[in-house]
Design a protein around this motif. Structure first.
Motif, PDB file in Angstrom:
ATOM      1  N   GLU A 133       4.194   7.425   7.840  1.00 43.25           N
ATOM      2  CA  GLU A 133       5.002   6.986   6.704  1.00 43.25           C
ATOM      3  C   GLU A 133       4.550   7.673   5.415  1.00 43.25           C
ATOM      4  N   VAL A 184       6.955  10.081   3.221  1.00 46.21           N
ATOM      5  CA  VAL A 184       7.224   9.897   1.793  1.00 46.21           C
ATOM      6  C   VAL A 184       6.887  11.172   1.020  1.00 46.21           C
ATOM      7  N   GLY A 198      15.102  -1.131   0.362  1.00 44.45           N
ATOM      8  CA  GLY A 198      14.621   0.142  -0.183  1.00 44.45           C
ATOM      9  C   GLY A 198      15.759   1.067  -0.596  1.00 44.45           C
ATOM     10  N   SER A 255       7.886   5.795  -7.551  1.00 46.59           N
ATOM     11  CA  SER A 255       7.900   4.683  -6.602  1.00 46.59           C
ATOM     12  C   SER A 255       7.436   5.133  -5.222  1.00 46.59           C
ATOM     13  N   VAL A 262       4.582   3.852  -2.422  1.00 48.77           N
ATOM     14  CA  VAL A 262       4.823   3.571  -0.999  1.00 48.77           C
ATOM     15  C   VAL A 262       3.807   4.309  -0.133  1.00 48.77           C
ATOM     16  N   GLY A 303       6.229  -0.118  -4.932  1.00 52.50           N
ATOM     17  CA  GLY A 303       6.120   0.817  -3.811  1.00 52.50           C
ATOM     18  C   GLY A 303       4.892   0.541  -2.957  1.00 52.50           C
ATOM     19  N   TRP A 304       3.753   0.268  -3.622  1.00 56.26           N
ATOM     20  CA  TRP A 304       2.516   0.012  -2.888  1.00 56.26           C
ATOM     21  C   TRP A 304       2.649  -1.237  -2.014  1.00 56.26           C
ATOM     22  N   ALA A 315       5.388  -2.540  -0.861  1.00 53.34           N
ATOM     23  CA  ALA A 315       6.336  -2.265   0.221  1.00 53.34           C
ATOM     24  C   ALA A 315       5.671  -1.482   1.341  1.00 53.34           C
ATOM     25  N   GLY A 316       4.950  -0.419   0.992  1.00 57.49           N
ATOM     26  CA  GLY A 316       4.276   0.387   2.000  1.00 57.49           C
ATOM     27  C   GLY A 316       3.221  -0.398   2.759  1.00 57.49           C
TER      28      GLY A 316
END
Length: 439
Positions: free
Chosen positions: A130, A134, A241, A270, A274, A343-344, A346-347
């Motif tokens: 992932e 990204v 997202g 962002s 992630v 973003g962090w 979410a990831g």
């Protein structure tokens, strides 16, 4: 991780890099053809539709032969889409062909991880995949912009072979030619992916039978106590997202007084968050603890709500530094911090959920089929949420209200998922199933 994993990472990087650069080139090609403005967002729609319409078939195809071979074939389909776009095919239809290749590529890309690695390494593998994806999205978007820029495109167009007319006369066409070469690099790396030795029962070819099989796999994952939780989270994440991308651009215009080009930079900021959250999860979260990250989904929704409160007029417009064309000003620092935090979070919470879903899918059915079910659900969510967002914009709902409604909806759904998991556990402890071998 073994050597084969790094080969898969390299193949995924170059293929995703080309996908995202091609989107920018396709947008430039539409502008070159003087296409109406409403066609531009349709590029995303045509790309995503393949994931939904072909979900019943791509899983069987991915399980019908070694995954490296599948990745090579599907990468070749992407190349063919580029060729069609370069030599007169309509950008929407040509990009749909690329989407077809991507839809069939995905079950092989993620499915091979469950064949290659033990369950306890799946979170780490997903984190790196992932994070790398990204990175390729950011670099691909930048690369596409560079390739269609006047300076670079003029240099490329000046390379025409003597006494031979290549029919490549515009920046968009020269960009597509370079992107085709990147797909070739990805294809050559695909050939180096070793056969894992995993074999599944002979795959059916009758379309009706494949749809029935897909529906059984769909029900199996949603009925599984661990599968339904991870599938609900990843479905919500990808729909949210995709919608958040458009919300951020609108928020940037209204609250931060940015133009479209400047707002697009916020996507990269962002995405950095992630990638950071994904890599942190890969390092910190073992598969057996994957469900412990669910509360971070609630926090993410609440942080999104904070965006509605902030605007650039709350602080002075003082320039702190300049990075290329990006000016970092004091009044934009909170906006950057919010996007990185969203973003962090979410990831960090989606990577363990991806790993758990792949693990349960591999145990209950097969790698390719489970990823196809995942892609189907996620892209249905993307289409539904984008349609809802479009309706709200058409109704002229203020972006601040949209942001608060969006954030609360994400937090509310994640709270319901947590309650469902608690109810499942009260009835029957399913945590011991994590790490179970395929049977």
């Amino acid at each position: 991780m073994n050597r084969s994993f790094y080969i898969i990472m390299a193949a995924q990087f170059f293929s995703s890099l080309a996908d995202n650069a091609l989107l920018i080139a396709a947008i430039a090609l539409l502008a070159q053809l003087s296409a109406p403005a409403w066609m531009t967002p349709l590029l995303k729609l045509f790309f995503v539709l393949s994931y939904v319409l072909l979900a019943a078939f791509v899983g069987a195809f991915a399980d019908s032969r070694p995954k490296g071979n599948v990745m090579f074939i599907t990468n070749t389909i992407k190349f063919i889409g580029c060729v069609a776009m370069l030599f007169g095919g309509h950008p929407l239809l040509s990009y749909a062909v690329v989407g077809l290749g991507a839809a069939a590529y995905s079950p092989a890309k993620y499915g091979i991880l469950t064949e290659l690695l033990p369950p306890e390494k799946l979170v780490a593998a997903n984190g790196w995949i992932e994070g790398l994806t990204v990175g390729s999205i950011i670099l691909g978007t930048v690369l596409g912009g560079i390739l269609i820029s006047s300076t670079v495109s003029q240099s490329l167009l000046a390379l025409d072979m003597p006494s031979f007319d290549t029919s490549i006369d515009t920046p968009a066409e020269s960009a597509i030619l370079i992107i085709m070469m990147i797909y070739v690099v990805a294809a050559l790396i695909n050939l180096k992916i070793p056969d894992t030795g995993a074999r599944y029962v002979s795959q059916k070819t009758n379309p009706i039978a494949l749809i029935k099989d897909f529906s059984i796999c769909f029900k199996t994952l949603w009925n599984d106590r661990l599968g339904q939780i991870s599938l609900a989270v990843t479905t919500l994440f990808w729909g949210a997202g995709a919608t958040l991308q458009f919300i951020v651009i609108k928020w940037a215009q209204v609250a931060l007084h940015m133009n479209l080009s400047q707002g697009a930079i916020l996507q990269a900021i962002s995405a950095v968050g992630v990638a950071g959250g994904a890599v942190w999860a890969a390092w910190r979260v073992p598969l057996r603890s994957s469900l412990n990250v669910l509360p971070y989904g609630i926090v993410m929704g609440l942080v999104v709500c904070v965006m509605a409160i902030y605007n650039s007029d709350l602080l002075p417009n003082t320039t702190l530094m300049t990075i290329g064309k990006l000016q970092v000003t004091l009044n934009l620092l909170p906006a950057y911090a919010l996007l990185i935090l969203v973003g962090w979070l979410a990831g960090y919470f989606v990577v363990p959920m991806n790993a758990l879903l792949q693990h349960r899918g591999h145990v209950l059915m097969s790698a390719g089929h489970s990823i196809a079910v995942q892609n189907f659900n996620e892209n249905i969510s993307v289409l539904a949420m984008l349609a809802m967002y479009s309706l709200l914009i058409w109704l002229d709902v203020p972006v601040q209200a949209v942001i608060i409604g969006f954030g609360l909806a994400v937090s509310g759904i994640m709270w319901l998922v947590i309650k469902r998991h608690a109810r499942n556990q009260a009835e029957y402890d399913s945590m011991h199933l994590i790490g179970e071998h395929k049977h």
